[in-house]
Design a protein around this motif. Structure first.
Motif, PDB file in Angstrom:
ATOM      1  N   GLU A  16       0.834  -1.206   0.000  1.00 56.77           N
ATOM      2  CA  GLU A  16       0.000   0.000   0.000  1.00 56.77           C
ATOM      3  C   GLU A  16       0.871   1.260   0.000  1.00 56.77           C
ATOM      4  OE1 GLU A  16      -3.106   2.335  -0.500  1.00 56.77           O
ATOM      5  OE2 GLU A  16      -3.169   0.146  -0.604  1.00 56.77           O
ATOM      6  N   MET A  17       1.938   1.266   0.779  1.00 53.18           N
ATOM      7  CA  MET A  17       2.861   2.395   0.770  1.00 53.18           C
ATOM      8  C   MET A  17       3.486   2.570  -0.613  1.00 53.18           C
ATOM      9  SD  MET A  17       4.699   1.685   4.478  1.00 53.18           S
ATOM     10  CE  MET A  17       6.167   2.574   4.061  1.00 53.18           C
ATOM     11  N   TYR A  18       3.849   1.461  -1.237  1.00 54.87           N
ATOM     12  CA  TYR A  18       4.419   1.458  -2.575  1.00 54.87           C
ATOM     13  C   TYR A  18       3.455   2.091  -3.585  1.00 54.87           C
ATOM     14  CZ  TYR A  18       5.574  -0.726  -7.092  1.00 54.87           C
ATOM     15  OH  TYR A  18       5.827  -0.962  -8.411  1.00 54.87           O
ATOM     16  N   HIS A  19       2.198   1.648  -3.556  1.00 52.90           N
ATOM     17  CA  HIS A  19       1.199   2.180  -4.484  1.00 52.90           C
ATOM     18  C   HIS A  19       0.971   3.675  -4.269  1.00 52.90           C
ATOM     19  CE1 HIS A  19       0.351  -1.564  -6.410  1.00 52.90           C
ATOM     20  NE2 HIS A  19      -0.146  -2.135  -5.321  1.00 52.90           N
ATOM     21  N   ASN A  20       0.935   4.097  -3.018  1.00 53.86           N
ATOM     22  CA  ASN A  20       0.775   5.525  -2.720  1.00 53.86           C
ATOM     23  C   ASN A  20       1.936   6.328  -3.306  1.00 53.86           C
ATOM     24  OD1 ASN A  20      -0.461   7.835  -1.292  1.00 53.86           O
ATOM     25  ND2 ASN A  20       1.428   7.740  -0.094  1.00 53.86           N
ATOM     26  N   ALA A  21       3.153   5.832  -3.117  1.00 54.97           N
ATOM     27  CA  ALA A  21       4.330   6.526  -3.674  1.00 54.97           C
ATOM     28  C   ALA A  21       4.276   6.548  -5.193  1.00 54.97           C
ATOM     29  CB  ALA A  21       5.616   5.854  -3.188  1.00 54.97           C
ATOM     30  N   ARG A  22       3.903   5.433  -5.812  1.00 55.93           N
ATOM     31  CA  ARG A  22       3.836   5.391  -7.276  1.00 55.93           C
ATOM     32  C   ARG A  22       2.828   6.404  -7.818  1.00 55.93           C
ATOM     33  NH1 ARG A  22       7.635   3.518  -6.328  1.00 55.93           N
ATOM     34  NH2 ARG A  22       8.819   1.799  -7.176  1.00 55.93           N
ATOM     35  N   ASN A  23       1.705   6.549  -7.141  1.00 52.17           N
ATOM     36  CA  ASN A  23       0.693   7.517  -7.549  1.00 52.17           C
ATOM     37  C   ASN A  23       1.246   8.946  -7.481  1.00 52.17           C
ATOM     38  OD1 ASN A  23      -1.957   8.495  -8.230  1.00 52.17           O
ATOM     39  ND2 ASN A  23      -2.255   8.931  -6.071  1.00 52.17           N
ATOM     40  N   LEU A  24       1.903   9.284  -6.374  1.00 52.81           N
ATOM     41  CA  LEU A  24       2.474  10.625  -6.219  1.00 52.81           C
ATOM     42  C   LEU A  24       3.609  10.866  -7.214  1.00 52.81           C
ATOM     43  CD1 LEU A  24       2.451  10.845  -2.322  1.00 52.81           C
ATOM     44  CD2 LEU A  24       1.003  12.141  -3.909  1.00 52.81           C
ATOM     45  N   LEU A  25       4.451   9.856  -7.433  1.00 51.48           N
ATOM     46  CA  LEU A  25       5.553  10.001  -8.379  1.00 51.48           C
ATOM     47  C   LEU A  25       5.062  10.165  -9.811  1.00 51.48           C
ATOM     48  CD1 LEU A  25       8.011   7.384  -6.879  1.00 51.48           C
ATOM     49  CD2 LEU A  25       8.362   9.870  -6.975  1.00 51.48           C
ATOM     50  N   LYS A  26       4.021   9.453 -10.162  1.00 52.94           N
ATOM     51  CA  LYS A  26       3.451   9.595 -11.509  1.00 52.94           C
ATOM     52  C   LYS A  26       2.996  11.039 -11.733  1.00 52.94           C
ATOM     53  CE  LYS A  26      -0.110   7.779 -14.559  1.00 52.94           C
ATOM     54  NZ  LYS A  26      -1.250   6.865 -14.676  1.00 52.94           N
ATOM     55  N   LYS A  27       2.318  11.592 -10.735  1.00 50.91           N
ATOM     56  CA  LYS A  27       1.865  12.982 -10.837  1.00 50.91           C
ATOM     57  C   LYS A  27       3.058  13.934 -10.909  1.00 50.91           C
ATOM     58  CE  LYS A  27      -2.420  12.201  -8.314  1.00 50.91           C
ATOM     59  NZ  LYS A  27      -3.139  12.410  -7.051  1.00 50.91           N
ATOM     60  N   TYR A  28       4.025  13.727 -10.020  1.00 54.32           N
ATOM     61  CA  TYR A  28       5.184  14.620  -9.964  1.00 54.32           C
ATOM     62  C   TYR A  28       5.986  14.577 -11.270  1.00 54.32           C
ATOM     63  CZ  TYR A  28       9.245  17.096  -8.234  1.00 54.32           C
ATOM     64  OH  TYR A  28      10.242  18.026  -8.069  1.00 54.32           O
ATOM     65  N   ASN A  29       6.263  13.388 -11.732  1.00 59.11           N
ATOM     66  CA  ASN A  29       7.129  13.217 -12.895  1.00 59.11           C
ATOM     67  C   ASN A  29       6.484  13.674 -14.208  1.00 59.11           C
ATOM     68  OD1 ASN A  29       9.307  12.283 -11.397  1.00 59.11           O
ATOM     69  ND2 ASN A  29       8.640  10.163 -11.545  1.00 59.11           N
ATOM     70  N   SER A  30       5.178  13.823 -14.220  1.00 59.54           N
ATOM     71  CA  SER A  30       4.503  14.287 -15.434  1.00 59.54           C
ATOM     72  C   SER A  30       4.023  15.740 -15.321  1.00 59.54           C
ATOM     73  CB  SER A  30       3.310  13.375 -15.756  1.00 59.54           C
ATOM     74  OG  SER A  30       2.334  13.468 -14.749  1.00 59.54           O
ATOM     75  N   LEU A  31       4.300  16.373 -14.189  1.00 64.97           N
ATOM     76  CA  LEU A  31       3.838  17.733 -13.934  1.00 64.97           C
ATOM     77  C   LEU A  31       4.616  18.764 -14.745  1.00 64.97           C
ATOM     78  CD1 LEU A  31       1.739  19.007 -12.021  1.00 64.97           C
ATOM     79  CD2 LEU A  31       3.577  19.342 -10.383  1.00 64.97           C
ATOM     80  N   GLU A  32       3.921  19.730 -15.272  1.00 61.89           N
ATOM     81  CA  GLU A  32       4.550  20.837 -15.992  1.00 61.89           C
ATOM     82  C   GLU A  32       5.479  21.576 -15.025  1.00 61.89           C
ATOM     83  OE1 GLU A  32       5.621  24.296 -17.584  1.00 61.89           O
ATOM     84  OE2 GLU A  32       3.837  24.632 -16.382  1.00 61.89           O
ATOM     85  N   PRO A  59      12.556  13.044 -14.098  1.00 60.09           N
ATOM     86  CA  PRO A  59      11.877  12.140 -13.198  1.00 60.09           C
ATOM     87  C   PRO A  59      12.728  11.800 -11.973  1.00 60.09           C
ATOM     88  CG  PRO A  59      12.761  10.899 -15.051  1.00 60.09           C
ATOM     89  CD  PRO A  59      13.056  12.351 -15.307  1.00 60.09           C
ATOM     90  N   PHE A  60      12.022  11.514 -10.900  1.00 66.92           N
ATOM     91  CA  PHE A  60      12.611  11.077  -9.645  1.00 66.92           C
ATOM     92  C   PHE A  60      11.906   9.782  -9.265  1.00 66.92           C
ATOM     93  CE2 PHE A  60      12.274  10.809  -4.995  1.00 66.92           C
ATOM     94  CZ  PHE A  60      13.615  10.827  -4.649  1.00 66.92           C
ATOM     95  N   TYR A  61      12.644   8.860  -8.649  1.00 65.61           N
ATOM     96  CA  TYR A  61      12.071   7.572  -8.285  1.00 65.61           C
ATOM     97  C   TYR A  61      12.439   7.204  -6.850  1.00 65.61           C
ATOM     98  CZ  TYR A  61      11.962   7.382 -13.361  1.00 65.61           C
ATOM     99  OH  TYR A  61      11.765   7.675 -14.678  1.00 65.61           O
ATOM    100  N   CYS A  62      11.515   6.552  -6.163  1.00 63.43           N
ATOM    101  CA  CYS A  62      11.781   5.995  -4.836  1.00 63.43           C
ATOM    102  C   CYS A  62      10.817   4.844  -4.594  1.00 63.43           C
ATOM    103  CB  CYS A  62      11.655   7.070  -3.747  1.00 63.43           C
ATOM    104  SG  CYS A  62      10.006   7.768  -3.555  1.00 63.43           S
ATOM    105  N   ASP A  63      11.037   4.081  -3.532  1.00 64.86           N
ATOM    106  CA  ASP A  63      10.139   2.977  -3.207  1.00 64.86           C
ATOM    107  C   ASP A  63       8.907   3.452  -2.447  1.00 64.86           C
ATOM    108  OD1 ASP A  63      11.333   0.856  -4.456  1.00 64.86           O
ATOM    109  OD2 ASP A  63      12.318   0.074  -2.672  1.00 64.86           O
ATOM    110  N   TYR A  64       9.113   4.154  -1.342  1.00 65.70           N
ATOM    111  CA  TYR A  64       8.009   4.519  -0.458  1.00 65.70           C
ATOM    112  C   TYR A  64       7.888   6.022  -0.233  1.00 65.70           C
ATOM    113  CZ  TYR A  64       8.544  -0.441   0.542  1.00 65.70           C
ATOM    114  OH  TYR A  64       8.668  -1.794   0.417  1.00 65.70           O
TER     115      TYR A  64
END
Length: 184
Positions: A16-32, A59-64
């Motif tokens: 669940e922590m992983y999915h939450n991070a992936r959701n935030l990273l997707k938004k961040y990495n595609s943000l203008e 892009p930035f990446y992390c696990d949690y």
């Protein structure tokens, strides 16, 4: 996990922590890039702590994310990967170049100790140690920081280094493995 003990990376709470991070990273990495307030909001939600003036190139990446603390005025360049299975603490005024990887997770070397089979399920035994990076540190591009490493204040690490051991304050270090080359 945070205590350095072996853990199951497919634990439902971690997933669940992983999915939450992936959701935030997707938004961040595609943000203008001009949407600075939205960038700040996402990073504040993602990280345990984010100081003022932190700038992270996408892009930035992390696990949690929630195991990461980054102090004020630190700049993290593009394509960095922080595997925060344990705490990653970055001090103030840091410069982290492109493609830097910070690892906290590790596995037993022997396959028979690393791979745990239970019926149809396979798990990989994992443990993690924190990584601590002091103030005013510059880490050159394509460097890798290993689990359990502490880097002192005012350290410069040359590009392409593989940091496997602690580094004291005020040194220049580089290489594979990374070694102290001089004082600063």
């Amino acid at each position: 996990m945070l205590g350095g003990e072996s853990y199951d990376s497919r634990d439902p709470e971690l997933i669940e922590m992983y999915h939450n991070a992936r959701n935030l990273l997707k938004k961040y990495n595609s943000l203008e890039s001009r949407l600075l307030e939205e960038r700040e909001r996402i990073l504040t939600k993602l990280f345990h702590y984010k100081g003022a003036g932190v700038w992270i190139e996408a892009p930035f990446y992390c696990d949690y994310g929630e195991n990461i603390s980054i102090d004020e005025n630190t700049f993290i360049n593009t394509n960095c990967m922080f595997l925060d299975n344990n705490k990653i603490v970055v001090g103030k005024n840091g410069l982290i170049a492109p493609y830097v990887q910070i690892y906290t997770a590790s596995h037993p070397l022997k396959g028979s100790e690393r791979i745990i089979k239970s019926g149809n399920r396979v798990r990989y035994l994992t443990s993690a140690q924190p990584v601590i990076i002091g103030d005013n540190v510059w880490i050159g591009g394509n460097s890798v920081i290993f689990p359990g490493v502490t880097i002192g204040n005012n350290v410069t690490i040359g590009a392409g280094s593989v940091v496997t051991k602690n580094l004291p304050d005020n040194v220049l270090a580089y290489g594979n493995p990374c070694q102290i080359k001089g004082e600063l």
